[in-house]
Design a protein around this motif. Sequence first.
Motif, PDB file in Angstrom:
ATOM      1  N   ILE A 115       0.832  -1.207   0.000  1.00  0.00           N
ATOM      2  CA  ILE A 115       0.000   0.000   0.000  1.00  0.00           C
ATOM      3  C   ILE A 115       0.864   1.252   0.000  1.00  0.00           C
ATOM      4  O   ILE A 115       0.627   2.194  -0.771  1.00  0.00           O
ATOM      5  CB  ILE A 115      -0.957  -0.020   1.203  1.00  0.00           C
ATOM      6  CG1 ILE A 115      -2.055  -1.068   0.996  1.00  0.00           C
ATOM      7  CG2 ILE A 115      -1.582   1.358   1.425  1.00  0.00           C
ATOM      8  CD1 ILE A 115      -2.972  -1.239   2.177  1.00  0.00           C
ATOM      9  N   VAL A 116       1.874   1.284   0.860  1.00  0.00           N
ATOM     10  CA  VAL A 116       2.699   2.488   0.970  1.00  0.00           C
ATOM     11  C   VAL A 116       3.490   2.729  -0.312  1.00  0.00           C
ATOM     12  O   VAL A 116       3.487   3.841  -0.868  1.00  0.00           O
ATOM     13  CB  VAL A 116       3.633   2.382   2.188  1.00  0.00           C
ATOM     14  CG1 VAL A 116       4.631   3.540   2.204  1.00  0.00           C
ATOM     15  CG2 VAL A 116       2.828   2.387   3.475  1.00  0.00           C
ATOM     16  N   ASN A 117       4.147   1.699  -0.835  1.00  0.00           N
ATOM     17  CA  ASN A 117       4.983   1.893  -2.023  1.00  0.00           C
ATOM     18  C   ASN A 117       4.155   2.211  -3.263  1.00  0.00           C
ATOM     19  O   ASN A 117       4.515   3.091  -4.048  1.00  0.00           O
ATOM     20  CB  ASN A 117       5.836   0.640  -2.266  1.00  0.00           C
ATOM     21  CG  ASN A 117       6.980   0.525  -1.283  1.00  0.00           C
ATOM     22  OD1 ASN A 117       7.801   1.424  -1.138  1.00  0.00           O
ATOM     23  ND2 ASN A 117       7.037  -0.586  -0.589  1.00  0.00           N
ATOM     24  N   ALA A 150      12.142   4.911  -0.540  1.00  0.00           N
ATOM     25  CA  ALA A 150      12.106   6.121   0.290  1.00  0.00           C
ATOM     26  C   ALA A 150      10.763   6.256   1.002  1.00  0.00           C
ATOM     27  O   ALA A 150      10.703   6.597   2.192  1.00  0.00           O
ATOM     28  CB  ALA A 150      12.375   7.353  -0.570  1.00  0.00           C
ATOM     29  N   GLY A 151       9.672   5.989   0.289  1.00  0.00           N
ATOM     30  CA  GLY A 151       8.353   6.077   0.910  1.00  0.00           C
ATOM     31  C   GLY A 151       8.151   5.047   2.000  1.00  0.00           C
ATOM     32  O   GLY A 151       7.530   5.327   3.032  1.00  0.00           O
ATOM     33  N   TYR A 152       8.690   3.841   1.800  1.00  0.00           N
ATOM     34  CA  TYR A 152       8.530   2.803   2.810  1.00  0.00           C
ATOM     35  C   TYR A 152       9.368   3.103   4.053  1.00  0.00           C
ATOM     36  O   TYR A 152       8.954   2.778   5.174  1.00  0.00           O
ATOM     37  CB  TYR A 152       8.920   1.452   2.223  1.00  0.00           C
ATOM     38  CG  TYR A 152       8.675   0.303   3.167  1.00  0.00           C
ATOM     39  CD1 TYR A 152       7.382  -0.098   3.470  1.00  0.00           C
ATOM     40  CD2 TYR A 152       9.749  -0.372   3.756  1.00  0.00           C
ATOM     41  CE1 TYR A 152       7.160  -1.147   4.338  1.00  0.00           C
ATOM     42  CE2 TYR A 152       9.525  -1.426   4.621  1.00  0.00           C
ATOM     43  CZ  TYR A 152       8.227  -1.814   4.905  1.00  0.00           C
ATOM     44  OH  TYR A 152       8.008  -2.855   5.763  1.00  0.00           O
ATOM     45  N   LEU A 212       2.636  10.651   4.816  1.00  0.00           N
ATOM     46  CA  LEU A 212       1.206  10.946   4.751  1.00  0.00           C
ATOM     47  C   LEU A 212       0.383   9.688   4.479  1.00  0.00           C
ATOM     48  O   LEU A 212      -0.623   9.424   5.160  1.00  0.00           O
ATOM     49  CB  LEU A 212       0.962  11.995   3.664  1.00  0.00           C
ATOM     50  CG  LEU A 212      -0.458  12.548   3.551  1.00  0.00           C
ATOM     51  CD1 LEU A 212      -0.861  13.241   4.842  1.00  0.00           C
ATOM     52  CD2 LEU A 212      -0.558  13.520   2.384  1.00  0.00           C
ATOM     53  N   ILE A 213       0.788   8.886   3.504  1.00  0.00           N
ATOM     54  CA  ILE A 213       0.005   7.710   3.125  1.00  0.00           C
ATOM     55  C   ILE A 213       0.031   6.656   4.230  1.00  0.00           C
ATOM     56  O   ILE A 213      -1.007   6.042   4.553  1.00  0.00           O
ATOM     57  CB  ILE A 213       0.530   7.140   1.797  1.00  0.00           C
ATOM     58  CG1 ILE A 213       0.235   8.112   0.662  1.00  0.00           C
ATOM     59  CG2 ILE A 213      -0.075   5.776   1.499  1.00  0.00           C
ATOM     60  CD1 ILE A 213       0.878   7.738  -0.662  1.00  0.00           C
ATOM     61  N   SER A 214       1.192   6.423   4.823  1.00  0.00           N
ATOM     62  CA  SER A 214       1.260   5.433   5.900  1.00  0.00           C
ATOM     63  C   SER A 214       0.433   5.878   7.103  1.00  0.00           C
ATOM     64  O   SER A 214      -0.238   5.051   7.746  1.00  0.00           O
ATOM     65  CB  SER A 214       2.711   5.203   6.303  1.00  0.00           C
ATOM     66  OG  SER A 214       3.304   6.406   6.759  1.00  0.00           O
TER      67      SER A 214
END
Length: 366
Positions: A115-117, A150-152, A212-214
């Motif tokens: 979901i995060v990536n 980076a997002g994870y 933000l997403i996590s």
Amino acid sequence: MTSVKMATSMAQTNLSLLRQHLSIAVGNSSVVVKAVGVAVTCGYFLTFAQSVIPYVAVTPGYVIPPNFWFWTFLTHAFIEVHFWDVLVDIAVVILCGKLLEPLWGALDMLLFFLIVNTGVAVVTAFSYLAFYLVSKNEEFLFETYIHGLAGYIAGFAVAVKQVMPDHVLVTSPFGKLRNTHIPLLLLFVVVTLRLAGLLDGPYPFMFGYGILISWIYLRFYQKHTNGNRGDMADNFGFPSFFPGQLQPFVAMFSNTVFLALVKVKICKKPQRKYDVSSPSTITITLPGTDQDADRRRQVALKALNERMNKSEQPASWPSLVDEDGKASPESSASPAKESLGKPIAKLPDTQQEQKQVAQPSTNTES
């Protein structure tokens, strides 16, 4: 020459210890962690062929018609062009497996990873499409490659904040650095490194969107074993990411956005449960707060078990020997005799003394 040999031997010893700890950490990790580590390593070697990068990294101009390269939203996470990025990614994935997988389970951790990536890749790609619409610069479309974890990494920092927000990492004269400060601090470091030219262009956007997403997923949508979703604890609200002086202003903005999302039925208002079974008190429970207490309890039990396992030593009782070196049976039995020979304490005679003995201490912990 002697100092050089000593330094070389110390370096070799440290490297061997590092390999040993790394092998133990990888060996104890789950299949999900091992699979992600292998995929990131293979993706790094794949980048030596420069012509392959547009097909596995997200290129904003190729995810829109007529190309529709949607598979890059999944493959981009395993692509790194620097070896140190690979090491950081694998270290974060292993830490995530050690800290979060015992609490969530392997499937929930894999779902969080996807979901995060995927969300970070989609939002970052459309951000660069918006930059192109404003600037008409085609570099934003075909020369920008969105890749990496980076997002994870940002999502992992948010998850650790959720599980152990009050854990102190560093104590300094300026104050205590806790897990709750890590996401915003890392975002500041990432932006600074990007301005210095040490990071690629999309990296700050990916990191910020990862936070933000996590947080949105963990706050509102993560499903728990008891059927509830999200975590509505006060210490996991969006203002808690910011310093105390800024939290009232951030709360005004975040509450306005949340009410707008509730109005368009994207989010739901938290349902409060009132327990009026007791005539003296009324208990108000928000969904997610019990999970917060349960997570802290599990983390504390895990830390306690680790300390107990480390401190367990085989009990070595001292042997009592006489002058000739032979064990004395009388001395070994003396503690039992002493305990049997002690007189029984006299019971209180008066009723007042019985009350004093039976009266418990009033200094109890809340």
